[in-house]
Design a protein around this motif. Structure first.
Motif, PDB file in Angstrom:
ATOM      1  N   ARG A   1       0.638  -1.311   0.139  1.00 23.40           N
ATOM      2  CA  ARG A   1       0.279   0.174   0.971  1.00 23.40           C
ATOM      3  C   ARG A   1       0.675   0.967  -0.121  1.00 23.40           C
ATOM      4  O   ARG A   1       0.468   2.563   0.108  1.00 23.40           O
ATOM      5  N   THR A   2       2.309   1.065   0.264  1.00 18.46           N
ATOM      6  CA  THR A   2       2.989   2.327   0.141  1.00 18.46           C
ATOM      7  C   THR A   2       2.377   3.203  -1.486  1.00 18.46           C
ATOM      8  O   THR A   2       2.830   2.543  -2.337  1.00 18.46           O
ATOM      9  N   GLN A   3       2.585   4.314  -1.498  1.00 20.32           N
ATOM     10  CA  GLN A   3       2.664   5.052  -2.080  1.00 20.32           C
ATOM     11  C   GLN A   3       4.097   5.630  -2.917  1.00 20.32           C
ATOM     12  O   GLN A   3       4.898   6.317  -2.101  1.00 20.32           O
ATOM     13  N   ASP A   4       4.005   5.251  -4.212  1.00 23.13           N
ATOM     14  CA  ASP A   4       5.309   5.423  -4.810  1.00 23.13           C
ATOM     15  C   ASP A   4       6.554   4.657  -4.634  1.00 23.13           C
ATOM     16  O   ASP A   4       7.488   5.031  -3.845  1.00 23.13           O
ATOM     17  N   LEU A   5       5.848   3.350  -4.293  1.00 19.90           N
ATOM     18  CA  LEU A   5       6.874   2.232  -3.488  1.00 19.90           C
ATOM     19  C   LEU A   5       8.579   1.738  -4.250  1.00 19.90           C
ATOM     20  O   LEU A   5       9.388   1.748  -3.222  1.00 19.90           O
ATOM     21  N   GLU A   6       8.406   1.768  -5.424  1.00 20.20           N
ATOM     22  CA  GLU A   6      10.215   2.078  -6.260  1.00 20.20           C
ATOM     23  C   GLU A   6      10.622   3.708  -5.593  1.00 20.20           C
ATOM     24  O   GLU A   6      11.565   3.628  -5.389  1.00 20.20           O
TER      25      GLU A   6
END
Length: 288
Positions: free
Chosen positions: A192-197
């Protein structure tokens, strides 16, 4: 850039040798060798291999190995009764119940029945609380192995930015707590982390523990970062067979990272080595 490969197999052998030397010293001084009890319920093929390897390495280190192989129909109450007996057995310093358990047995109830002082897997809620609050206790084997490799490779971890990809109770959360205790700046990232990369690219230390084959690509990795791949995934090959891969696309990542663990041969061997280390620790703590 080509990353330095972290040889977990060689590192684990060193830990086992250190444990064996200390066990030899305990015996030479007239003490009792630490004892590890491993309980297997059912006939899961992978679990049987793990138990066999654990028993062999335990004996090679000079410790006492106690194996309990129970039928798949074993009731939860029968298993809890066995654990109660092992809790009271002075010859047993560590208890490990091999997971997964059959579906009719509540795994959480079983793990919580193990004495925290003999919980060499480090899964008991009391040991989890000790770790979270900085108190001494038994730490889950896989994150402990990761930390030992990181400290051996990097030395002082203070101030480094660490990203733990995965939030399980077995790896992700205890890994984050161990890194925080080393004064790292820690981020726990997940699906669910935004902008995981982008979050992963900030890491000086990236620990991947999500259970998704080759999820972490080369453009997720900060150049020169240390990458610890906890994933063990079996995938099909074009030849109709299967192979083991991690959560990191190794062939890509090795061209970007500064250091990286392979799969197999990286984190995996450290788990059994740290199990023996925890058993020795448990024995010493129990004996004062």
């Amino acid at each position: 850039m080509t990353a330095q490969i972290i040889d977990g197999k060689a590192f684990a052998a060193g830990i086992v040798a250190e444990v064996a030397a200390e066990v030899t010293a305990i015996r030479a001084a007239g003490g009792r060798a630490p004892g590890l009890a491993v309980v297997l319920v059912g006939e899961d093929p992978a679990s049987q291999v793990y138990v066999r390897n654990k028993a062999r390495t335990t004996k090679e280190s000079g410790m006492e190995s106690f194996e309990f192989r129970l039928e798949v129909e074993t009731t939860e109450q029968a298993l809890l009764s066995l654990i109660a007996e092992l809790n009271d057995d002075e010859a047993v310093d560590g208890i490990l119940v091999q997971l997964p358990l059959p579906s009719h047995i509540n795994s959480a109830r079983v793990l919580d029945a193990i004495s925290p002082d003999k919980d060499v897997d480090g899964f008991h809620v009391i040991n989890a609380g000790r770790l979270a609050t900085g108190l001494p206790g038994l730490v889950p084997c896989t994150p402990l192995g990761c930390l030992l490799m990181l400290k051996a490779e990097l030395g002082n971890l203070s101030g480094l930015r660490a990203v733990v990809l995965g939030r399980s109770n077995i790896v992700g959360k205890p890994m984050a707590a161990l890194l925080l205790a080393e004064s790292c700046t820690v981020t726990i990232a997940h699906s669910r982390t935004q902008d995981l990369e982008a979050v992963c690219r900030e890491a000086d230390i990236l620990v991947a523990a999500v259970g998704r084959p080759e999820m972490v690509r080369s453009d997720w990795i900060k150049p020169g970062a240390t990458v610890i791949d906890v994933g063990i995934n079996r995938i099909p090959t074009d030849a109709g067979k299967t192979k083991l891969v991690g959560d990191v696309a190794f062939a890509e990542a090795v061209e970007v990272a500064g250091r990286i663990t392979p799969v197999p041969g990286g984190v995996g061997p450290m788990t059994i080595a740290c199990l023996l280390r925890n058993t020795l620790t448990a024995a010493k703590l129990r004996r004062g």
